[in-house]
Design an enzyme around this catalytic site. Structure first.
Site, PDB file in Angstrom:
ATOM      1  N   ARG A  95       0.835  -1.205   0.000  1.00  0.00           N
ATOM      2  CA  ARG A  95       0.000   0.000   0.000  1.00  0.00           C
ATOM      3  C   ARG A  95       0.870   1.254   0.000  1.00  0.00           C
ATOM      4  NH1 ARG A  95      -4.817   1.924   4.241  1.00  0.00           N
ATOM      5  NH2 ARG A  95      -4.967   4.039   3.400  1.00  0.00           N
ATOM      6  N   ASN A 149     -10.897  -4.745  -0.457  1.00  0.00           N
ATOM      7  CA  ASN A 149     -10.720  -3.638  -1.403  1.00  0.00           C
ATOM      8  C   ASN A 149      -9.748  -4.016  -2.518  1.00  0.00           C
ATOM      9  OD1 ASN A 149     -12.398  -1.468  -0.632  1.00  0.00           O
ATOM     10  ND2 ASN A 149     -11.103  -1.078   1.150  1.00  0.00           N
ATOM     11  N   CYS A 171     -19.446  -2.837   0.963  1.00  0.00           N
ATOM     12  CA  CYS A 171     -18.495  -1.816   1.410  1.00  0.00           C
ATOM     13  C   CYS A 171     -19.050  -1.150   2.659  1.00  0.00           C
ATOM     14  CB  CYS A 171     -18.275  -0.781   0.312  1.00  0.00           C
ATOM     15  SG  CYS A 171     -17.154   0.573   0.757  1.00  0.00           S
ATOM     16  N   ASP A 172     -18.171  -0.837   3.604  1.00  0.00           N
ATOM     17  CA  ASP A 172     -18.641  -0.238   4.848  1.00  0.00           C
ATOM     18  C   ASP A 172     -18.652   1.292   4.830  1.00  0.00           C
ATOM     19  OD1 ASP A 172     -15.942   0.244   4.913  1.00  0.00           O
ATOM     20  OD2 ASP A 172     -15.612  -0.538   6.927  1.00  0.00           O
ATOM     21  N   HIS A 202     -17.203   3.413  -3.935  1.00  0.00           N
ATOM     22  CA  HIS A 202     -16.385   4.601  -3.642  1.00  0.00           C
ATOM     23  C   HIS A 202     -16.604   5.703  -4.678  1.00  0.00           C
ATOM     24  CE1 HIS A 202     -13.223   2.501  -0.852  1.00  0.00           C
ATOM     25  NE2 HIS A 202     -14.458   2.439  -0.398  1.00  0.00           N
ATOM     26  N   TYR A 267     -15.224   9.617  -1.068  1.00  0.00           N
ATOM     27  CA  TYR A 267     -14.121   9.254  -1.964  1.00  0.00           C
ATOM     28  C   TYR A 267     -14.140  10.040  -3.269  1.00  0.00           C
ATOM     29  CZ  TYR A 267     -12.496   5.344   0.883  1.00  0.00           C
ATOM     30  OH  TYR A 267     -11.974   4.580   1.888  1.00  0.00           O
ATOM     31  N   ARG A 287      -0.814   7.943   3.908  1.00  0.00           N
ATOM     32  CA  ARG A 287      -1.783   7.289   4.780  1.00  0.00           C
ATOM     33  C   ARG A 287      -1.292   5.916   5.240  1.00  0.00           C
ATOM     34  NH1 ARG A 287      -5.447   7.059   8.710  1.00  0.00           N
ATOM     35  NH2 ARG A 287      -6.968   5.398   8.385  1.00  0.00           N
TER      36      ARG A 287
END
Length: 444
Positions: A95, A149, A171-172, A202, A267, A287
């Protein structure tokens, strides 16, 4: 699948979110009784830390529940009713590269959006399909609730490659935002609202929100959005929001201003204000670094302390309260409750003026036979244009994975609103290929 107790496998057993999910499942036992919970991960060392701590917690708080953890698919996926899948292929190390490589070229670096999301998707497709195949091999009647994801790319891949599988892609993020909107209008829970929503994962908008008496809540929510975005609802709903998320919730005010007839998913800031995101980013500390220095250290530190002490008393573990939607969804399937959920499903006319094969995020009614889509009608030209571009990015990414096509992945990156030119897209792609050589299929 009505029965007295259910068996659950959590795929991604080494995730920092797994303890919260496990505790949530225990707290919901009165609504959704569980006989067995198994953690599964292909990283034995990472999972063992989380699982050993949870094992101690289970023995002390729910000894009647059979608990186990394994890296053996046959053990993990035999005799189960549900798979809860939240895997991260490449973990946070990859990531970090997803976020930092684009920033080298003045392009935003984000986990699920833009080039970072495309890179992550190329890693996730194979992992999710593998877990789905394990489930179908060892427990063919089970259902997979997938919230791995990037959900949009994963959902398109499962549509193309496993169209008949028992998988619900969810998706939460909409759950969290609906809780915030409920708080804005003085409701105790999002479950007191009924919503109209359309988009891609998103990448969506609320166009109707009513309370249980049918009163229109949109005007009051819009007042909050125009002033502070979703920031009005932060302080009381969550005292531990990371600084980067606070900025995102506040920036929703500017995203809302672009189309004040709807309420946007947060998003969308990455697609509508990519220059702002780049300016606010630190190429040396993204992030991913924030999470590794924060949540990762906190959760693994707590797990190690539980293991060292041999007790989970005062361990600081907390149930992931907003993840109760997972239990709601599992109950809907197991007990035919016919509740409403936002799912990522094939459009097939639910959005009447949009690509019928697109994987769209819309309200659905869920029961023991799966889901029924709630049609949202025609969508406005602004949203339609944005969605057509983004769904093409997602489809080209999946085609690139299936065909091993460099050309199609370059096209996917070039189409993304976050990347200003084909030449920059190519530079980013070449760097991402090198970084992902252990995870992506070979492209030619």
């Amino acid at each position: 699948m009505p029965k007295q107790n259910y068996a659950i496998t959590v795929a991604g057993g080494g995730s920092t979110f797994t303890p919260g999910i496990a505790l949530m499942l225990l707290e919901e036992m009165d609504r959704f009784p569980i006989r067995k919970i198994t953690f599964y991960d292909n990283d034995a060392d990472r999972q063992e830390i989380v699982a050993k701590a949870c094992e101690i917690y289970f023995k002390e708080n729910a000894p009647e529940v059979e608990f186990g953890y394994t890296t053996d698919p046959a053990v993990a996926f035999t005799d189960i009713d549900f798979v809860l899948a939240h895997i991260r292929v490449g973990k946070y190390a990859m990531r970090e590269l997803d976020e930092k490589i684009p920033l080298k070229y003045g392009v935003l670096g984000q986990e699920t959006c833009g080039p970072g999301g495309i890179a992550y998707g190329m890693r996730s497709i194979g992992g999710v399909l593998e877990i789905l195949d394990y489930m179908e091999t060892y427990s063919p009647d089970a259902w997979m609730l997938n919230y791995s994801n990037p959900a949009a790319i994963v959902a398109e891949a499962t549509r193309r490659l496993r169209p008949d599988s028992k998988i619900l892609n969810i998706c939460d993020m909409p759950i969290d935002l609906e809780e915030k909107m409920a708080h804005m209008v003085g409701l105790k829970s999002r479950k007191e609202m009924q919503v109209g929503y359309y988009g891609l994962n998103h990448f969506g908008w609320w166009h109707k929100i009513y309370d249980s008496q049918g009163n229109d809540l949109m005007p009051e929510i819009k007042e909050h959005m125009a002033k502070n975005g979703f920031a009005d609802a932060i302080s009381d709903t969550n005292q531990h929001v990371d600084e980067s998320w606070k900025h995102t919730f506040q920036k929703a005010r500017d995203v809302y201003a672009v189309d004040p007839e709807t309420i946007p998913n947060t998003y969308l800031k990455y697609y509508l204000f990519p220059d702002y995101v780049v300016r606010e980013s630190n190429p040396e500390y993204t992030r991913a670094n924030e999470v590794m220095e924060g949540r990762e250290k906190m959760v693994f530190g707590a797990c190690k302390e539980v293991i060292e002490k041999g007790t989970a008393a005062d361990c600081g573990f907390e149930a992931d309260a907003h993840a109760t939607y997972i239990v709601d969804l599992a109950r809907a399937i197991a007990e035919n409750t016919m509740e409403r959920f936002l799912l990522i499903v094939p459009n097939e006319g639910a959005l009447e003026n949009f690509d019928s094969t697109a994987m769209v995020e819309i309200p659905c009614i869920v029961g023991s036979r799966g889901y029924e889509k709630i049609c949202q009608g025609a969508i406005p030209q602004f949203q339609k244009g944005l969605m057509e571009q983004q769904v093409s990015v997602e489809k080209l990414t999946v085609e690139a994975w299936i065909e091993g096509s460099y050309q199609k992945l370059w096209q996917a990156l070039t189409l993304s609103r976050t990347i200003p030119s084909a030449s920059i897209a190519k530079n980013i792609l070449d760097d991402l290929i090198q970084a992902n050589k252990d995870y992506w299929p070979v492209l030619s």
